[in-house]
Write a protein that holds these residues in place. Structure first.
Motif, PDB file in Angstrom:
ATOM      1  N   GLY A 190      74.497  54.460  26.094  1.00  0.00           N
ATOM      2  CA  GLY A 190      74.963  53.201  25.215  1.00  0.00           C
ATOM      3  C   GLY A 190      74.890  52.062  26.530  1.00  0.00           C
ATOM      4  N   THR A 191      74.827  51.004  26.080  1.00  0.00           N
ATOM      5  CA  THR A 191      74.750  49.814  27.129  1.00  0.00           C
ATOM      6  C   THR A 191      75.574  48.721  26.501  1.00  0.00           C
ATOM      7  OG1 THR A 191      72.630  49.011  26.307  1.00  0.00           O
ATOM      8  CG2 THR A 191      72.519  50.562  28.170  1.00  0.00           C
ATOM      9  N   VAL A 192      75.820  47.747  27.289  1.00  0.00           N
ATOM     10  CA  VAL A 192      76.406  46.673  26.946  1.00  0.00           C
ATOM     11  C   VAL A 192      75.899  45.380  27.669  1.00  0.00           C
ATOM     12  CG1 VAL A 192      78.531  47.067  28.652  1.00  0.00           C
ATOM     13  CG2 VAL A 192      78.709  45.173  26.599  1.00  0.00           C
ATOM     14  N   THR A 193      75.658  44.388  27.274  1.00  0.00           N
ATOM     15  CA  THR A 193      74.786  43.137  27.911  1.00  0.00           C
ATOM     16  C   THR A 193      75.666  41.756  27.762  1.00  0.00           C
ATOM     17  OG1 THR A 193      72.696  43.999  27.538  1.00  0.00           O
ATOM     18  CG2 THR A 193      72.882  41.580  28.146  1.00  0.00           C
ATOM     19  N   PHE A 194      76.132  41.321  28.770  1.00  0.00           N
ATOM     20  CA  PHE A 194      76.903  40.278  28.974  1.00  0.00           C
ATOM     21  C   PHE A 194      76.168  38.875  29.111  1.00  0.00           C
ATOM     22  CE2 PHE A 194      80.119  43.273  30.857  1.00  0.00           C
ATOM     23  CZ  PHE A 194      80.893  43.273  29.904  1.00  0.00           C
ATOM     24  N   ALA A 195      76.541  37.837  28.172  1.00  0.00           N
ATOM     25  CA  ALA A 195      75.864  36.538  28.098  1.00  0.00           C
ATOM     26  C   ALA A 195      76.743  35.560  28.822  1.00  0.00           C
ATOM     27  CB  ALA A 195      75.370  36.219  26.621  1.00  0.00           C
ATOM     28  N   TYR A 196      76.328  34.282  28.637  1.00  0.00           N
ATOM     29  CA  TYR A 196      76.883  33.330  29.256  1.00  0.00           C
ATOM     30  C   TYR A 196      77.611  32.513  27.907  1.00  0.00           C
ATOM     31  CZ  TYR A 196      75.132  33.424  33.935  1.00  0.00           C
ATOM     32  OH  TYR A 196      74.553  33.969  35.194  1.00  0.00           O
ATOM     33  N   HIS A 197      78.707  32.465  27.873  1.00  0.00           N
ATOM     34  CA  HIS A 197      79.302  31.650  26.778  1.00  0.00           C
ATOM     35  C   HIS A 197      80.399  30.622  27.359  1.00  0.00           C
ATOM     36  CE1 HIS A 197      77.743  34.212  23.682  1.00  0.00           C
ATOM     37  NE2 HIS A 197      78.457  35.253  24.023  1.00  0.00           N
TER      38      HIS A 197
ATOM     39  N   ILE B 154      89.105  37.893  22.287  1.00  0.00           N
ATOM     40  CA  ILE B 154      89.293  39.201  22.672  1.00  0.00           C
ATOM     41  C   ILE B 154      89.811  40.030  21.277  1.00  0.00           C
ATOM     42  CG2 ILE B 154      90.904  40.932  23.703  1.00  0.00           C
ATOM     43  CD1 ILE B 154      90.796  39.000  26.257  1.00  0.00           C
ATOM     44  N   ILE B 155      90.729  39.601  20.635  1.00  0.00           N
ATOM     45  CA  ILE B 155      90.980  40.323  19.338  1.00  0.00           C
ATOM     46  C   ILE B 155      89.935  40.072  18.193  1.00  0.00           C
ATOM     47  CG2 ILE B 155      92.776  40.105  17.564  1.00  0.00           C
ATOM     48  CD1 ILE B 155      93.655  41.277  20.337  1.00  0.00           C
ATOM     49  N   SER B 156      89.625  38.812  17.982  1.00  0.00           N
ATOM     50  CA  SER B 156      88.725  38.430  16.749  1.00  0.00           C
ATOM     51  C   SER B 156      87.565  37.716  16.811  1.00  0.00           C
ATOM     52  CB  SER B 156      89.595  37.887  15.634  1.00  0.00           C
ATOM     53  OG  SER B 156      90.409  36.652  15.927  1.00  0.00           O
TER      54      SER B 156
ATOM     55  N   PRO C 188      82.810  35.439  22.994  1.00  0.00           N
ATOM     56  CA  PRO C 188      83.163  36.914  23.255  1.00  0.00           C
ATOM     57  C   PRO C 188      83.156  37.552  21.893  1.00  0.00           C
ATOM     58  CG  PRO C 188      84.472  35.823  24.739  1.00  0.00           C
ATOM     59  CD  PRO C 188      83.799  34.811  23.764  1.00  0.00           C
ATOM     60  N   LYS C 189      82.465  38.924  21.802  1.00  0.00           N
ATOM     61  CA  LYS C 189      82.955  39.871  20.458  1.00  0.00           C
ATOM     62  C   LYS C 189      84.065  40.454  20.710  1.00  0.00           C
ATOM     63  CE  LYS C 189      80.416  43.309  17.702  1.00  0.00           C
ATOM     64  NZ  LYS C 189      79.373  44.116  17.579  1.00  0.00           N
ATOM     65  N   GLY C 190      84.940  40.252  19.665  1.00  0.00           N
ATOM     66  CA  GLY C 190      86.288  40.566  19.631  1.00  0.00           C
ATOM     67  C   GLY C 190      86.373  42.092  19.080  1.00  0.00           C
ATOM     68  N   ILE C 191      87.644  42.913  19.147  1.00  0.00           N
ATOM     69  CA  ILE C 191      87.871  44.067  19.075  1.00  0.00           C
ATOM     70  C   ILE C 191      87.601  44.274  17.440  1.00  0.00           C
ATOM     71  CG2 ILE C 191      89.658  45.755  18.765  1.00  0.00           C
ATOM     72  CD1 ILE C 191      90.749  44.541  21.368  1.00  0.00           C
ATOM     73  N   THR C 192      88.123  43.365  16.538  1.00  0.00           N
ATOM     74  CA  THR C 192      88.050  43.642  15.240  1.00  0.00           C
ATOM     75  C   THR C 192      86.709  43.476  14.730  1.00  0.00           C
ATOM     76  OG1 THR C 192      88.593  41.305  14.580  1.00  0.00           O
ATOM     77  CG2 THR C 192      90.567  42.791  14.723  1.00  0.00           C
ATOM     78  N   ALA C 193      85.887  42.980  15.629  1.00  0.00           N
ATOM     79  CA  ALA C 193      84.332  42.837  14.903  1.00  0.00           C
ATOM     80  C   ALA C 193      83.629  44.123  15.291  1.00  0.00           C
ATOM     81  CB  ALA C 193      83.602  41.775  15.930  1.00  0.00           C
ATOM     82  N   GLU C 194      84.245  45.057  15.958  1.00  0.00           N
ATOM     83  CA  GLU C 194      83.539  46.272  16.346  1.00  0.00           C
ATOM     84  C   GLU C 194      83.697  47.018  14.816  1.00  0.00           C
ATOM     85  OE1 GLU C 194      81.651  47.144  18.653  1.00  0.00           O
ATOM     86  OE2 GLU C 194      81.845  45.467  20.065  1.00  0.00           O
TER      87      GLU C 194
ATOM     88  N   ASP D 179      89.869  49.538  27.367  1.00  0.00           N
ATOM     89  CA  ASP D 179      88.424  49.869  26.887  1.00  0.00           C
ATOM     90  C   ASP D 179      87.599  48.403  26.537  1.00  0.00           C
ATOM     91  OD1 ASP D 179      88.746  52.363  27.367  1.00  0.00           O
ATOM     92  OD2 ASP D 179      89.439  52.970  25.227  1.00  0.00           O
ATOM     93  N   TYR D 180      88.355  47.312  26.702  1.00  0.00           N
ATOM     94  CA  TYR D 180      87.658  45.849  26.586  1.00  0.00           C
ATOM     95  C   TYR D 180      87.393  45.317  27.716  1.00  0.00           C
ATOM     96  CZ  TYR D 180      86.681  41.517  24.619  1.00  0.00           C
ATOM     97  OH  TYR D 180      85.787  40.185  24.055  1.00  0.00           O
ATOM     98  N   VAL D 181      86.127  44.866  28.008  1.00  0.00           N
ATOM     99  CA  VAL D 181      85.770  44.287  29.113  1.00  0.00           C
ATOM    100  C   VAL D 181      85.598  42.794  29.036  1.00  0.00           C
ATOM    101  CG1 VAL D 181      83.961  44.208  31.071  1.00  0.00           C
ATOM    102  CG2 VAL D 181      84.787  46.455  30.261  1.00  0.00           C
ATOM    103  N   LEU D 182      86.287  41.972  29.678  1.00  0.00           N
ATOM    104  CA  LEU D 182      86.147  40.427  29.844  1.00  0.00           C
ATOM    105  C   LEU D 182      85.280  40.155  31.160  1.00  0.00           C
ATOM    106  CD1 LEU D 182      86.720  37.652  28.519  1.00  0.00           C
ATOM    107  CD2 LEU D 182      88.745  37.646  29.975  1.00  0.00           C
ATOM    108  N   ASN D 183      84.259  39.735  30.814  1.00  0.00           N
ATOM    109  CA  ASN D 183      83.323  39.208  31.969  1.00  0.00           C
ATOM    110  C   ASN D 183      83.368  37.682  32.227  1.00  0.00           C
ATOM    111  OD1 ASN D 183      81.145  40.435  34.033  1.00  0.00           O
ATOM    112  ND2 ASN D 183      80.035  38.874  32.971  1.00  0.00           N
TER     113      ASN D 183
END
Length: 409
Positions: free
Chosen positions: A196-203, A243-245, A252-258, A360-364
């Motif tokens: 698995g991988t995760v890619t961070f973008a610019y928001h 972070i939440i939603s 960023p993609k929130g926890i509840t969107a997973e 387990d949530y990463v804020l970049n």
């Protein structure tokens, strides 16, 4: 000038040696030899310092200051410093230009009155990734970062990184397992699964900074404290909401969107003691440690009012040493927030709460912040906004156990 003194002394020694020749004793020759060596080393050091100063001035003029490894450093200016005891000559040293009192005053004038930042403090507009009008002074930014990392209930618990935007990093999907072996035998090697991988973008995150012309007569420290509090409050709320939603689109993609792992979602039509039991049962043992509840305060009070088979309330509200309420359900901490709908107001098939380990949530984000002042053409108001770049994602859904509201059958 010291270089001239060194050259004159070396010339004098050379002349003495040529004129006296064999008349010089071995002791005098040894003394001259040591003095010449010391003078030559001092001359070399002075010349190197001059070359470094010249290079630094050229780099500052071009806006390209780098460290020994070629990495960009903070923009600098040269500042004359006198020894505290009054002895010796002035020395010039490079300092971060965004730390100087001159820039702090210029920044205050920009925010409160819209006065343009002096040219020497502005960066090339073409190189900017955001529409930033002024960089927040370094000392103010450091205080903002410190507050952001401590005041937010949710923000303080997530993992923070500073990866470059667009970089793809691997994420582990399984945890290694230790095995018992007999004497003289080894165990099977376990390869960490990083498929698995995760890619961070610019928001871009923007917030309006509520600093008005009323602060015109404020001392600079009072102005900076006001600015810090306003930015921290707005940024913290926006980051925690994401972070939440967060939807993951332009934010960023929130926890509840997973999507939760198979068999871990709990569906309920009405708050019940069985919901919490089911959620605890769905939480894998490997993720027991660190998992916490997250829900709105109204939803928590719905569960707090429930009782077990002995009539004892299943929720607890304790008051810690600081006098703040500490919420728990079945002994597990509960983070009450306004970022999730209450059970009564939630739509069907929406998440009203969840169990999750926030690590387990990463804020970049690199916490690169600036402000821009502009005029709102609709209201004719002068608006000051803070800007930063951030992204965030869940890197391990193993601890995610959502509580979903469904229609009663």
């Amino acid at each position: 000038m010291r270089l001239k003194e060194i050259e004159l002394r070396l010339a004098a020694i050379k002349k003495d040696v040529e004129e006296r020749g064999a008349q010089l004793t071995a002791e005098e020759l040894a003394k001259y030899e040591k003095e010449v060596k010391d003078l030559q080393e001092e001359r070399t050091a002075i010349i190197q310092q001059q070359e470094q100063r010249t290079s630094l001035l050229a780099a500052i003029a071009a806006g390209e200051v780098t460290d020994a490894n070629g990495n960009p450093t903070a923009p600098t200016v040269l500042r004359s410093i006198k020894p505290a005891d009054g002895s010796g000559a002035e020395q010039r040293t490079a300092v971060n230009k965004y730390e100087t009192m001159e820039y702090r005053k210029a920044f205050m004038e920009y925010v409160t009155r819209g006065v343009t930042i002096p040219k020497e403090y502005r960066q090339d507009a073409v190189s900017q990734t955001t529409d930033v009008g002024a960089v927040i002074p370094t000392n103010v930014l450091n205080q903002i970062i410190t507050k952001l990392e401590s005041v937010g209930n949710i923000l303080a618990k997530v993992t923070r990184t500073a990866y470059k935007g667009g970089v793809t990093i691997p994420k582990s999907t399984v945890k290694p397992v230790a095995t018992w072996t007999t004497q003289g035998k080894g165990s099977d090697k376990q390869k960490q699964d990083t498929s698995g991988t995760v890619t961070f973008a610019y928001h871009k995150l923007r917030c309006t900074v509520a600093v008005s012309l009323e602060v015109d007569t404020m001392a600079i420290t009072a102005f900076e404290n006001l600015l810090i509090n306003n930015i921290v409050e707005a940024m913290t709320k926006a980051l925690e909401q994401a972070i939440i939603s967060g939807t993951g689109v332009g934010q960023p993609k929130g926890i509840t969107a997973e999507t939760a792992d198979a068999g871990q979602t709990v569906e309920t039509a009405k708050p019940a003691y069985a919901d919490l039991i089911a959620a605890e049962g769905n939480l894998p043992v490997a993720y027991e440690k660190g998992a916490e509840w997250c829900m709105s305060k109204k939803t928590y009070m719905n569960y707090y009012g429930l009782t077990d088979s002995n009539g004892q309330p299943i929720g607890r509200i304790n008051y810690g040493l600081a006098g703040k309420p500490e919420y728990t359900l079945l002994g597990r901490p509960v983070n009450v927030c306004d970022y999730l709908p209450s059970f009564a107001n939630a739509e069907n098939n929406s998440i009203v709460g969840f169990l999750f380990n926030f690590k387990d949530y990463v804020l970049n984000t690199n916490y690169a912040m600036g402000v821009k002042k502009y005029e709102d053409n609709d209201t004719d108001d002068m608006v000051t906004k803070g800007i930063m770049l951030a992204d965030g994602k869940v890197v391990d859904t193993g601890s995610y156990v959502p509580l979903k509201k469904v229609q009663a059958v």
